[in-house]
Write a protein that holds these residues in place. Structure first.
Motif, PDB file in Angstrom:
ATOM      1  N   HIS A 190      10.915 -23.344 -14.942  1.00  0.00           N
ATOM      2  CA  HIS A 190      10.874 -23.482 -13.482  1.00  0.00           C
ATOM      3  C   HIS A 190       9.648 -24.317 -13.123  1.00  0.00           C
ATOM      4  CE1 HIS A 190      12.284 -21.960  -9.521  1.00  0.00           C
ATOM      5  NE2 HIS A 190      11.038 -22.270  -9.161  1.00  0.00           N
ATOM      6  N   CYS A 191       9.879 -25.544 -12.719  1.00  0.00           N
ATOM      7  CA  CYS A 191       8.766 -26.474 -12.495  1.00  0.00           C
ATOM      8  C   CYS A 191       8.444 -26.680 -11.022  1.00  0.00           C
ATOM      9  CB  CYS A 191       9.052 -27.815 -13.168  1.00  0.00           C
ATOM     10  SG  CYS A 191      10.701 -28.460 -12.891  1.00  0.00           S
ATOM     11  N   GLY A 192       9.167 -26.017 -10.141  1.00  0.00           N
ATOM     12  CA  GLY A 192       8.886 -26.149  -8.713  1.00  0.00           C
ATOM     13  C   GLY A 192       8.114 -24.971  -8.173  1.00  0.00           C
ATOM     14  N   SER A 193       7.736 -25.073  -6.918  1.00  0.00           N
ATOM     15  CA  SER A 193       7.119 -23.974  -6.169  1.00  0.00           C
ATOM     16  C   SER A 193       7.067 -24.414  -4.711  1.00  0.00           C
ATOM     17  CB  SER A 193       5.711 -23.650  -6.675  1.00  0.00           C
ATOM     18  OG  SER A 193       4.824 -24.702  -6.374  1.00  0.00           O
ATOM     19  N   ARG A 194       6.739 -23.483  -3.828  1.00  0.00           N
ATOM     20  CA  ARG A 194       6.727 -23.809  -2.409  1.00  0.00           C
ATOM     21  C   ARG A 194       5.618 -24.793  -2.056  1.00  0.00           C
ATOM     22  NH1 ARG A 194       9.652 -21.046   1.120  1.00  0.00           N
ATOM     23  NH2 ARG A 194       8.107 -21.376   2.759  1.00  0.00           N
ATOM     24  N   GLY A 195       4.521 -24.763  -2.765  1.00  0.00           N
ATOM     25  CA  GLY A 195       3.414 -25.680  -2.502  1.00  0.00           C
ATOM     26  C   GLY A 195       3.196 -26.628  -3.672  1.00  0.00           C
ATOM     27  N   TRP A 197       0.604 -28.068  -4.663  1.00  0.00           N
ATOM     28  CA  TRP A 197      -0.649 -27.808  -5.376  1.00  0.00           C
ATOM     29  C   TRP A 197      -0.480 -26.734  -6.454  1.00  0.00           C
ATOM     30  CZ3 TRP A 197       0.686 -25.852  -0.695  1.00  0.00           C
ATOM     31  CH2 TRP A 197       0.628 -24.482  -0.535  1.00  0.00           C
ATOM     32  N   ARG A 198       0.641 -26.018  -6.406  1.00  0.00           N
ATOM     33  CA  ARG A 198       0.897 -24.962  -7.388  1.00  0.00           C
ATOM     34  C   ARG A 198       1.842 -25.431  -8.483  1.00  0.00           C
ATOM     35  NH1 ARG A 198       3.002 -20.291  -3.670  1.00  0.00           N
ATOM     36  NH2 ARG A 198       3.245 -19.223  -5.652  1.00  0.00           N
ATOM     37  N   GLN A 199       2.082 -26.732  -8.586  1.00  0.00           N
ATOM     38  CA  GLN A 199       3.040 -27.260  -9.552  1.00  0.00           C
ATOM     39  C   GLN A 199       2.313 -27.942 -10.709  1.00  0.00           C
ATOM     40  OE1 GLN A 199       5.480 -29.849  -7.174  1.00  0.00           O
ATOM     41  NE2 GLN A 199       6.458 -28.177  -6.067  1.00  0.00           N
ATOM     42  N   TRP A 200       2.582 -27.452 -11.890  1.00  0.00           N
ATOM     43  CA  TRP A 200       2.090 -28.088 -13.117  1.00  0.00           C
ATOM     44  C   TRP A 200       2.724 -29.472 -13.215  1.00  0.00           C
ATOM     45  CZ3 TRP A 200       3.623 -27.192 -18.799  1.00  0.00           C
ATOM     46  CH2 TRP A 200       2.518 -27.352 -19.648  1.00  0.00           C
ATOM     47  N   LEU A 228      14.840 -30.186  -6.247  1.00  0.00           N
ATOM     48  CA  LEU A 228      15.540 -31.097  -7.150  1.00  0.00           C
ATOM     49  C   LEU A 228      14.722 -32.338  -7.499  1.00  0.00           C
ATOM     50  CD1 LEU A 228      19.288 -30.983  -6.065  1.00  0.00           C
ATOM     51  CD2 LEU A 228      18.366 -30.639  -8.372  1.00  0.00           C
ATOM     52  N   GLU A 229      13.887 -32.802  -6.576  1.00  0.00           N
ATOM     53  CA  GLU A 229      13.118 -34.016  -6.857  1.00  0.00           C
ATOM     54  C   GLU A 229      12.206 -33.826  -8.063  1.00  0.00           C
ATOM     55  OE1 GLU A 229       9.923 -37.091  -4.743  1.00  0.00           O
ATOM     56  OE2 GLU A 229      10.835 -35.475  -3.568  1.00  0.00           O
ATOM     57  N   ILE A 230      11.426 -32.751  -8.083  1.00  0.00           N
ATOM     58  CA  ILE A 230      10.529 -32.534  -9.215  1.00  0.00           C
ATOM     59  C   ILE A 230      11.320 -32.151 -10.464  1.00  0.00           C
ATOM     60  CG2 ILE A 230      10.075 -30.101  -8.686  1.00  0.00           C
ATOM     61  CD1 ILE A 230       7.191 -30.606  -9.672  1.00  0.00           C
ATOM     62  N   ILE A 231      12.439 -31.448 -10.295  1.00  0.00           N
ATOM     63  CA  ILE A 231      13.271 -31.088 -11.442  1.00  0.00           C
ATOM     64  C   ILE A 231      13.853 -32.334 -12.092  1.00  0.00           C
ATOM     65  CG2 ILE A 231      15.457 -29.973 -12.064  1.00  0.00           C
ATOM     66  CD1 ILE A 231      14.725 -27.835  -9.923  1.00  0.00           C
ATOM     67  N   ASN A 232      14.309 -33.260 -11.299  1.00  0.00           N
ATOM     68  CA  ASN A 232      14.853 -34.509 -11.842  1.00  0.00           C
ATOM     69  C   ASN A 232      13.760 -35.339 -12.514  1.00  0.00           C
ATOM     70  OD1 ASN A 232      17.517 -34.022 -11.080  1.00  0.00           O
ATOM     71  ND2 ASN A 232      17.234 -34.936  -9.049  1.00  0.00           N
ATOM     72  N   ILE A 265       9.250 -20.267 -18.825  1.00  0.00           N
ATOM     73  CA  ILE A 265       8.021 -21.055 -18.669  1.00  0.00           C
ATOM     74  C   ILE A 265       8.025 -21.531 -17.226  1.00  0.00           C
ATOM     75  CG2 ILE A 265       6.703 -23.070 -19.428  1.00  0.00           C
ATOM     76  CD1 ILE A 265       8.375 -22.908 -22.069  1.00  0.00           C
ATOM     77  N   SER A 266       6.961 -21.226 -16.475  1.00  0.00           N
ATOM     78  CA  SER A 266       7.010 -21.557 -15.058  1.00  0.00           C
ATOM     79  C   SER A 266       5.627 -21.644 -14.439  1.00  0.00           C
ATOM     80  CB  SER A 266       7.815 -20.504 -14.288  1.00  0.00           C
ATOM     81  OG  SER A 266       7.053 -19.336 -14.085  1.00  0.00           O
ATOM     82  N   ASN A 267       5.611 -22.210 -13.233  1.00  0.00           N
ATOM     83  CA  ASN A 267       4.458 -22.061 -12.369  1.00  0.00           C
ATOM     84  C   ASN A 267       4.377 -20.606 -11.932  1.00  0.00           C
ATOM     85  OD1 ASN A 267       3.711 -24.951 -12.118  1.00  0.00           O
ATOM     86  ND2 ASN A 267       5.670 -25.130 -11.063  1.00  0.00           N
ATOM     87  N   CYS A 268       3.243 -20.228 -11.351  1.00  0.00           N
ATOM     88  CA  CYS A 268       3.086 -18.873 -10.836  1.00  0.00           C
ATOM     89  C   CYS A 268       3.751 -18.814  -9.462  1.00  0.00           C
ATOM     90  CB  CYS A 268       1.608 -18.495 -10.741  1.00  0.00           C
ATOM     91  SG  CYS A 268       1.344 -16.744 -10.423  1.00  0.00           S
ATOM     92  N   THR A 269       5.021 -18.442  -9.469  1.00  0.00           N
ATOM     93  CA  THR A 269       5.816 -18.439  -8.245  1.00  0.00           C
ATOM     94  C   THR A 269       6.860 -17.337  -8.334  1.00  0.00           C
ATOM     95  OG1 THR A 269       7.030 -19.916  -6.745  1.00  0.00           O
ATOM     96  CG2 THR A 269       7.467 -20.155  -9.108  1.00  0.00           C
ATOM     97  N   GLY A 270       7.793 -17.284  -7.390  1.00  0.00           N
ATOM     98  CA  GLY A 270       8.712 -16.171  -7.293  1.00  0.00           C
ATOM     99  C   GLY A 270       9.423 -15.795  -8.577  1.00  0.00           C
TER     100      GLY A 270
END
Length: 338
Positions: A190-195, A197-200, A228-232, A265-270
């Protein structure tokens, strides 16, 4: 438990926050429900939280949409909607409204003005407030988020029988996931998050994804349609084509997906909080500098990397090797992959 408190029959919980925030509060709320088995327990939160709250019918009797308030950024403020919310809240005549939003600097005053005289309990940073109301406690600006709310239950005299996070799954969640024909043998990423600044960085996610595919595990990229933008971006940087499920899963399907996975493997998010609640192994990259507050408490099943202190890709890859790849399982996967 205080004698007056024990007589409460109609209790509201106010926590108008996002998925991870809500999951962190569930252990405290479970203890609250056990202390008040016959009370009506009503959750007041963001409209987007309704589906999550409905997964906990043993805890909550009803859900009330919160319409927003100045100073609370989670939802745009609309004066007319807020006026209707206040009138509705006052008409409910709750015995107690439990403020579990935060330190109370904004919300306590709002609840007093809208509650129609209901008793307010929860957090505060005001000595005057706490002197006038013993059900308010100093906000514990330390420790894990879930334990802050456990401290509130203790302050209210509620017995603590559990501190564990939990996320209910249903058979229909797995049936809906089966319709996507994902199969087994995969890592969720999971490479997204709401902010932002919280995205690796996407390049690091892609590099780590390639490492995992070399260990004979497929990569499933999770997220919302808005991510989807960061996922792509991550997918374009990978050597092997991943499975992209962004926008194709609901909350229950995400839980089922994690439960069947080899890890997250993810950012610290939901989603990292869902993994913690389901006891699914995870490596979490904390970009906000608060891993002690938001990272999983169980450090044997989860590893949190504080990127603000140690921005080293090698540490993340090492954590994945140690936590998500056991030698015996690794050899079995390689044989089947060949």
């Amino acid at each position: 438990m205080d004698g007056a408190i024990s007589q409460y029959k109609k209790i509201a919980i106010f926590r108008a926050l996002q998925l991870g925030d809500l999951l962190c509060a569930m252990p405290a709320i479970k203890n609250l429900r056990m202390a008040y088995p016959g009370a009506e327990l009503v959750f007041i939160g963001l409209p987007s939280a309704r589906k999550l709250i409905e997964r906990y019918p043993e805890l909550f009797d009803r859900f009330i949409d919160f319409s927003g308030y100045p100073g609370l950024p989670e939802i745009p403020f609309d004066a007319k909607s807020f006026s209707r919310f206040c009138k509705s809240l006052a008409s409910e005549a709750f015995d107690m409204i439990l403020q579990m939003q935060g330190n109370g600097t904004i919300v306590n005053e709002m609840l007093r003005a809208c509650s129609g005289g209901s008793t307010i309990a929860g957090f505060s940073v005001s000595a005057t407030e706490m002197a006038e109301n013993s059900l308010l406690m100093p906000y514990p600006n330390w420790g894990h988020e879930s334990l802050r709310h456990i401290a509130l239950m203790k302050h209210l005299g509620i017995a603590i029988t559990t501190t564990a996070m939990f996320f209910p799954l249903h058979q229909t969640d797995f049936e809906n996931l089966d319709a996507l024909a994902i199969g087994n043998g995969y890592i969720c990423m999971h490479c997204g998050s709401r902010g932002s600044w919280r995205q690796w960085p996407p390049a690091f996610f892609a590099k780590l994804a390639d490492y995992c595919t070399r260990q004979a595990l497929r990569i499933v990229l999770t997220g919302t349609s808005e991510e989807l933008e960061i996922i792509n971006q991550v997918a374009a940087l990978m050597d092997e084509k991943p499975i992209i499920l962004a926008g194709k899963t609901d909350l229950g399907m995400v839980g089922a997906l994690l439960k069947r996975s080899n890890g997250l493997i993810s950012n610290c998010t939901g989603i990292s909080h869902i993994a913690a609640a389901l006891r699914v192994k995870s490596v979490v990259i904390s970009m906000d500098g608060e891993p002690e507050r938001w990272g999983p408490i169980d450090t044997t099943r989860h590893k949190t990397i504080d990127w603000t202190k140690t921005p080293d890709y090698a540490l993340v890859e090492q954590a994945v090797k140690q936590l998500l790849f056991h030698e015996e399982d690794h050899q079995k996967r390689l044989i089947s992959f060949e």
